[in-house]
Design a protein around this motif. Structure first.
Motif, mmCIF file in Angstrom:
data_model
loop_
_atom_site.group_PDB
_atom_site.id
_atom_site.type_symbol
_atom_site.label_atom_id
_atom_site.label_comp_id
_atom_site.label_asym_id
_atom_site.label_seq_id
_atom_site.Cartn_x
_atom_site.Cartn_y
_atom_site.Cartn_z
ATOM 1 N N LYS A 1 0.832 -1.201 0.000
ATOM 2 C CA LYS A 1 0.000 0.000 0.000
ATOM 3 C C LYS A 1 0.873 1.260 0.000
ATOM 4 O O LYS A 1 0.631 2.198 -0.761
ATOM 5 C CB LYS A 1 -0.925 -0.004 1.206
ATOM 6 C CG LYS A 1 -1.849 1.184 1.262
ATOM 7 C CD LYS A 1 -2.744 1.132 2.487
ATOM 8 C CE LYS A 1 -3.598 2.402 2.525
ATOM 9 N NZ LYS A 1 -4.119 2.678 3.844
ATOM 10 N N ALA A 2 1.899 1.274 0.836
ATOM 11 C CA ALA A 2 2.782 2.442 0.910
ATOM 12 C C ALA A 2 3.516 2.665 -0.407
ATOM 13 O O ALA A 2 3.645 3.799 -0.870
ATOM 14 C CB ALA A 2 3.783 2.270 2.059
ATOM 15 N N ARG A 3 4.000 1.583 -1.027
ATOM 16 C CA ARG A 3 4.671 1.703 -2.329
ATOM 17 C C ARG A 3 3.717 2.240 -3.386
ATOM 18 O O ARG A 3 4.070 3.115 -4.172
ATOM 19 C CB ARG A 3 5.220 0.349 -2.781
ATOM 20 C CG ARG A 3 6.618 0.088 -2.331
ATOM 21 C CD ARG A 3 7.179 -1.172 -2.980
ATOM 22 N NE ARG A 3 7.559 -2.088 -1.921
ATOM 23 C CZ ARG A 3 6.834 -3.090 -1.461
ATOM 24 N NH1 ARG A 3 5.687 -3.395 -2.003
ATOM 25 N NH2 ARG A 3 7.266 -3.833 -0.475
ATOM 26 N N SER A 4 2.508 1.718 -3.402
ATOM 27 C CA SER A 4 1.515 2.148 -4.383
ATOM 28 C C SER A 4 1.185 3.633 -4.215
ATOM 29 O O SER A 4 1.107 4.376 -5.198
ATOM 30 C CB SER A 4 0.249 1.303 -4.241
ATOM 31 O OG SER A 4 -0.739 1.729 -5.124
ATOM 32 N N GLU A 5 1.010 4.057 -2.975
ATOM 33 C CA GLU A 5 0.720 5.475 -2.717
ATOM 34 C C GLU A 5 1.897 6.360 -3.120
ATOM 35 O O GLU A 5 1.717 7.409 -3.732
ATOM 36 C CB GLU A 5 0.374 5.673 -1.244
ATOM 37 C CG GLU A 5 -0.982 5.120 -0.875
ATOM 38 C CD GLU A 5 -1.286 5.199 0.616
ATOM 39 O OE1 GLU A 5 -0.453 5.719 1.392
ATOM 40 O OE2 GLU A 5 -2.374 4.737 1.004
ATOM 41 N N HIS B 1 4.632 10.176 -6.670
ATOM 42 C CA HIS B 1 6.008 10.625 -6.904
ATOM 43 C C HIS B 1 6.783 9.817 -7.936
ATOM 44 O O HIS B 1 7.965 10.048 -8.127
ATOM 45 C CB HIS B 1 6.777 10.612 -5.584
ATOM 46 C CG HIS B 1 6.132 11.444 -4.526
ATOM 47 N ND1 HIS B 1 6.094 12.819 -4.591
ATOM 48 C CD2 HIS B 1 5.468 11.095 -3.404
ATOM 49 C CE1 HIS B 1 5.452 13.276 -3.531
ATOM 50 N NE2 HIS B 1 5.050 12.251 -2.797
ATOM 51 N N GLY B 2 6.161 8.874 -8.586
ATOM 52 C CA GLY B 2 6.874 8.086 -9.593
ATOM 53 C C GLY B 2 7.337 6.749 -9.040
ATOM 54 O O GLY B 2 7.252 6.473 -7.855
ATOM 55 N N THR B 3 7.829 5.918 -9.917
ATOM 56 C CA THR B 3 8.167 4.553 -9.561
ATOM 57 C C THR B 3 9.384 4.453 -8.659
ATOM 58 O O THR B 3 10.269 5.297 -8.700
ATOM 59 C CB THR B 3 8.394 3.706 -10.821
ATOM 60 O OG1 THR B 3 9.441 4.296 -11.574
ATOM 61 C CG2 THR B 3 7.153 3.633 -11.663
ATOM 62 N N LEU B 4 9.405 3.393 -7.877
ATOM 63 C CA LEU B 4 10.523 3.136 -6.965
ATOM 64 C C LEU B 4 11.564 2.201 -7.566
ATOM 65 O O LEU B 4 12.736 2.300 -7.264
ATOM 66 C CB LEU B 4 10.009 2.520 -5.664
ATOM 67 C CG LEU B 4 9.328 3.494 -4.720
ATOM 68 C CD1 LEU B 4 8.543 2.746 -3.660
ATOM 69 C CD2 LEU B 4 10.365 4.391 -4.076
ATOM 70 N N THR B 5 11.114 1.278 -8.388
ATOM 71 C CA THR B 5 12.042 0.322 -9.006
ATOM 72 C C THR B 5 11.679 0.124 -10.470
ATOM 73 O O THR B 5 10.561 0.421 -10.886
ATOM 74 C CB THR B 5 11.986 -1.067 -8.318
ATOM 75 O OG1 THR B 5 10.741 -1.688 -8.615
ATOM 76 C CG2 THR B 5 12.190 -0.956 -6.820
ATOM 77 N N HIS B 6 12.608 -0.421 -11.208
ATOM 78 C CA HIS B 6 12.327 -0.695 -12.614
ATOM 79 C C HIS B 6 11.286 -1.800 -12.771
ATOM 80 O O HIS B 6 10.665 -1.919 -13.808
ATOM 81 C CB HIS B 6 13.611 -1.040 -13.369
ATOM 82 C CG HIS B 6 14.236 -2.325 -12.947
ATOM 83 N ND1 HIS B 6 15.013 -2.427 -11.818
ATOM 84 C CD2 HIS B 6 14.163 -3.559 -13.476
ATOM 85 C CE1 HIS B 6 15.425 -3.669 -11.685
ATOM 86 N NE2 HIS B 6 14.921 -4.381 -12.674
ATOM 87 N N HIS B 7 11.043 -2.572 -11.720
ATOM 88 C CA HIS B 7 10.036 -3.632 -11.774
ATOM 89 C C HIS B 7 8.619 -3.068 -11.889
ATOM 90 O O HIS B 7 7.739 -3.722 -12.425
ATOM 91 C CB HIS B 7 10.101 -4.533 -10.535
ATOM 92 C CG HIS B 7 11.402 -5.207 -10.367
ATOM 93 N ND1 HIS B 7 11.818 -6.238 -11.188
ATOM 94 C CD2 HIS B 7 12.402 -5.001 -9.487
ATOM 95 C CE1 HIS B 7 13.016 -6.631 -10.809
ATOM 96 N NE2 HIS B 7 13.398 -5.904 -9.779
ATOM 97 N N PRO C 1 14.605 7.364 -6.683
ATOM 98 C CA PRO C 1 14.021 7.297 -5.333
ATOM 99 C C PRO C 1 14.949 7.829 -4.241
ATOM 100 O O PRO C 1 14.500 8.356 -3.242
ATOM 101 C CB PRO C 1 13.758 5.800 -5.139
ATOM 102 C CG PRO C 1 13.608 5.264 -6.516
ATOM 103 C CD PRO C 1 14.529 6.085 -7.381
ATOM 104 N N TRP C 2 16.245 7.715 -4.409
ATOM 105 C CA TRP C 2 17.185 8.149 -3.377
ATOM 106 C C TRP C 2 17.614 9.617 -3.540
ATOM 107 O O TRP C 2 18.326 10.138 -2.709
ATOM 108 C CB TRP C 2 18.407 7.246 -3.361
ATOM 109 C CG TRP C 2 19.075 7.173 -4.698
ATOM 110 C CD1 TRP C 2 20.007 8.034 -5.211
ATOM 111 C CD2 TRP C 2 18.818 6.206 -5.714
ATOM 112 N NE1 TRP C 2 20.356 7.651 -6.476
ATOM 113 C CE2 TRP C 2 19.643 6.536 -6.813
ATOM 114 C CE3 TRP C 2 17.983 5.098 -5.806
ATOM 115 C CZ2 TRP C 2 19.647 5.781 -7.981
ATOM 116 C CZ3 TRP C 2 18.000 4.357 -6.973
ATOM 117 C CH2 TRP C 2 18.825 4.698 -8.038
ATOM 118 N N GLU C 3 17.190 10.260 -4.612
ATOM 119 C CA GLU C 3 17.521 11.670 -4.803
ATOM 120 C C GLU C 3 16.666 12.528 -3.875
ATOM 121 O O GLU C 3 15.469 12.290 -3.717
ATOM 122 C CB GLU C 3 17.291 12.103 -6.238
ATOM 123 C CG GLU C 3 18.299 11.535 -7.194
ATOM 124 C CD GLU C 3 18.069 11.983 -8.630
ATOM 125 O OE1 GLU C 3 19.044 12.022 -9.372
ATOM 126 O OE2 GLU C 3 16.926 12.283 -8.996
#
Length: 90
Positions: A47-51, A56-62, A81-83
């Protein structure tokens, strides 16, 4: 701390909890309480990743193109994500 930074920190904390639980479950695969803990935090992390990704855009290339029908590699379009803005760390 910005909303983006707070949301990313939440994802990181939940992912850490999952990683830690997975390590425990590797050596205690029949621990029902640990499995319940893992399943609970797995749902919270998803849920947190989806939100985060919705705002803010994707977290991983997956997850950059979950529909599988992409014409252009857009993983690099958003900030990584780390920027972060160094001012946010204060």
């Amino acid at each position: 701390m910005s909303e983006r930074s707070k949301m990313l920190r939440q994802v990181q904390c939940l992912d850490f909890a999952l990683f830690d639980a997975a390590l425990y479950l590797d050596t205690h695969p029949d621990d029902a309480k640990a499995m319940k803990y893992y399943n609970h935090y797995q749902k919270q992390a998803a849920k947190a990743r989806s939100e985060f990704e919705g705002r803010h855009g994707t977290l991983t290339h997956h997850t950059h193109n979950s529909d599988g029908d992409m014409e252009r590699w857009n993983w690099t379009d958003s900030p990584w994500p780390w920027e972060y803005n160094h001012e946010e760390r204060r």
